[in-house]
Design a protein around this motif. Sequence first.
Motif, short mmCIF file in Angstrom:
data_model
loop_
_atom_site.label_atom_id
_atom_site.label_comp_id
_atom_site.label_asym_id
_atom_site.label_seq_id
_atom_site.Cartn_x
_atom_site.Cartn_y
_atom_site.Cartn_z
N ALA A 22 1.02 -1.28 0.31
CA ALA A 22 -0.06 0.11 0.13
C ALA A 22 0.90 1.21 0.02
O ALA A 22 1.75 1.47 0.79
N PHE A 23 0.51 2.29 -0.90
CA PHE A 23 1.36 3.49 -1.05
C PHE A 23 0.57 4.57 -1.21
O PHE A 23 -0.60 4.56 -1.74
N LYS A 24 0.77 5.48 -0.40
CA LYS A 24 -0.04 6.70 -0.80
C LYS A 24 0.77 7.64 -1.79
O LYS A 24 1.93 7.74 -2.11
N GLU A 25 -0.21 8.33 -2.53
CA GLU A 25 0.04 8.90 -3.91
C GLU A 25 -0.77 10.08 -4.00
O GLU A 25 -1.73 10.06 -3.42
N SER A 26 -0.36 11.00 -4.92
CA SER A 26 -1.13 12.10 -5.40
C SER A 26 -1.51 12.01 -6.66
O SER A 26 -0.57 12.13 -7.63
N LEU A 27 -2.87 12.44 -7.24
CA LEU A 27 -3.21 12.52 -8.59
C LEU A 27 -2.69 13.92 -9.02
O LEU A 27 -2.40 15.07 -8.17
N LYS A 28 -2.81 14.17 -10.38
CA LYS A 28 -2.32 15.40 -10.92
C LYS A 28 -3.24 16.45 -10.49
O LYS A 28 -2.72 17.72 -10.28
N ASP A 29 -4.39 16.31 -10.03
CA ASP A 29 -5.10 17.54 -9.27
C ASP A 29 -4.79 17.73 -7.78
O ASP A 29 -5.71 18.53 -7.00
N GLY A 30 -4.06 16.70 -7.34
CA GLY A 30 -3.66 16.87 -5.71
C GLY A 30 -4.67 16.14 -5.07
O GLY A 30 -4.32 15.86 -4.01
N THR A 31 -5.55 15.13 -5.35
CA THR A 31 -6.28 14.29 -4.63
C THR A 31 -5.38 13.12 -4.34
O THR A 31 -4.68 12.61 -4.85
N ALA A 87 -4.41 -5.27 -17.53
CA ALA A 87 -5.57 -4.58 -17.87
C ALA A 87 -5.88 -3.44 -16.79
O ALA A 87 -5.85 -3.60 -15.83
N PHE A 88 -6.47 -2.58 -17.29
CA PHE A 88 -6.75 -1.28 -16.26
C PHE A 88 -8.38 -0.81 -16.59
O PHE A 88 -8.86 -0.95 -17.52
N THR A 89 -8.89 -0.45 -15.29
CA THR A 89 -10.15 0.37 -15.41
C THR A 89 -9.96 1.65 -14.70
O THR A 89 -9.46 1.35 -13.37
N VAL A 90 -10.36 2.68 -14.91
CA VAL A 90 -10.54 3.89 -13.97
C VAL A 90 -12.04 4.44 -14.37
O VAL A 90 -12.45 4.49 -15.25
N VAL A 91 -12.52 4.83 -13.11
CA VAL A 91 -13.85 5.50 -13.12
C VAL A 91 -13.71 6.90 -13.77
O VAL A 91 -12.57 7.70 -13.46
N GLN A 92 -14.73 7.13 -14.61
CA GLN A 92 -14.70 8.45 -15.60
C GLN A 92 -13.95 9.64 -14.71
O GLN A 92 -13.60 10.40 -15.21
N ASP A 93 -14.80 10.02 -13.69
CA ASP A 93 -14.51 11.16 -12.80
C ASP A 93 -12.92 11.31 -12.62
O ASP A 93 -12.50 12.42 -12.13
N TYR A 94 -12.35 10.13 -12.62
CA TYR A 94 -10.65 10.39 -12.30
C TYR A 94 -10.01 10.17 -13.36
O TYR A 94 -8.62 10.12 -13.35
N GLN A 95 -10.56 10.04 -14.76
CA GLN A 95 -9.66 9.64 -16.08
C GLN A 95 -9.07 10.88 -16.00
O GLN A 95 -9.56 11.99 -16.10
N GLY A 96 -7.87 10.91 -16.72
CA GLY A 96 -6.81 11.78 -17.10
C GLY A 96 -6.26 12.52 -16.04
O GLY A 96 -5.44 13.58 -16.11
N LEU A 97 -6.23 11.83 -14.64
CA LEU A 97 -5.60 12.70 -13.55
C LEU A 97 -4.55 11.79 -13.26
O LEU A 97 -3.83 11.90 -12.03
N GLY A 98 -4.12 10.54 -13.96
CA GLY A 98 -2.81 9.77 -13.82
C GLY A 98 -2.95 8.74 -12.92
O GLY A 98 -2.06 8.09 -12.53
N VAL A 99 -4.44 8.38 -12.77
CA VAL A 99 -4.61 7.00 -12.11
C VAL A 99 -3.85 5.73 -12.65
O VAL A 99 -3.11 4.97 -12.15
N ALA A 100 -4.05 5.75 -13.93
CA ALA A 100 -3.46 4.60 -14.79
C ALA A 100 -1.96 4.75 -14.93
O ALA A 100 -1.33 3.67 -14.72
#
Length: 181
Positions: free
Chosen positions: A8-17, A107-120
């Motif tokens: 388990a690792f803490k990370e931040s998305l592009k928007d700071g989430t 394979a990857f899946t990302v919920v739409q509200d978080y797509q483009g924020l660096g999750v994948a």
Amino acid sequence: MLDAQDYAFKESLKDGTEVTVRAAHADDGPRIRQAFMHLDRDTIHSRFFGLKKAVSDTELSRITDMDFDHDVSLLVTIPSGDDEIVIGGASYFAVAAEPPERSAEVAFTVVQDYQGLGVASLLMKRIVSIARERGFTRLEADVLAHNRGMMGVFRASSLPMTQTSEDNVIHLKMSLRTDAA
């Protein structure tokens, strides 16, 4: 070597989430089902190459019962009160499990509200690290040709890759060898 319970690792998305990238656990089935219910038709089609209404018990078992060697499943979560919400995930499943050419399908899946924020991209970095540590030499993926976001994630990984196309599906083979550059 980390195991599934400790991964388990803490990370931040592009928007700071702030998110946690962690191994899937046996009790994650309800969280994964809930995340699936928040996927739109385009995301479901891009991930599963068709439409489906739910995640089956068999699929859930495959995700949550990983051995963290031949098969690995990671989730990205955000906190929600005393629980957490799954916003994305990635899995690899061994295709050729024996050395010297261990390969896995990813394979990857990302919920739409978080797509483009660096999750994948976060997931890709972690999947590559785990697969290399476990002795895999190649990752493979099938991507629909119109899925530019996922193709961008694979290209941004800087892994040497080859691709073939059939109909509207691109098959990628990405080398994990550190001497393949």
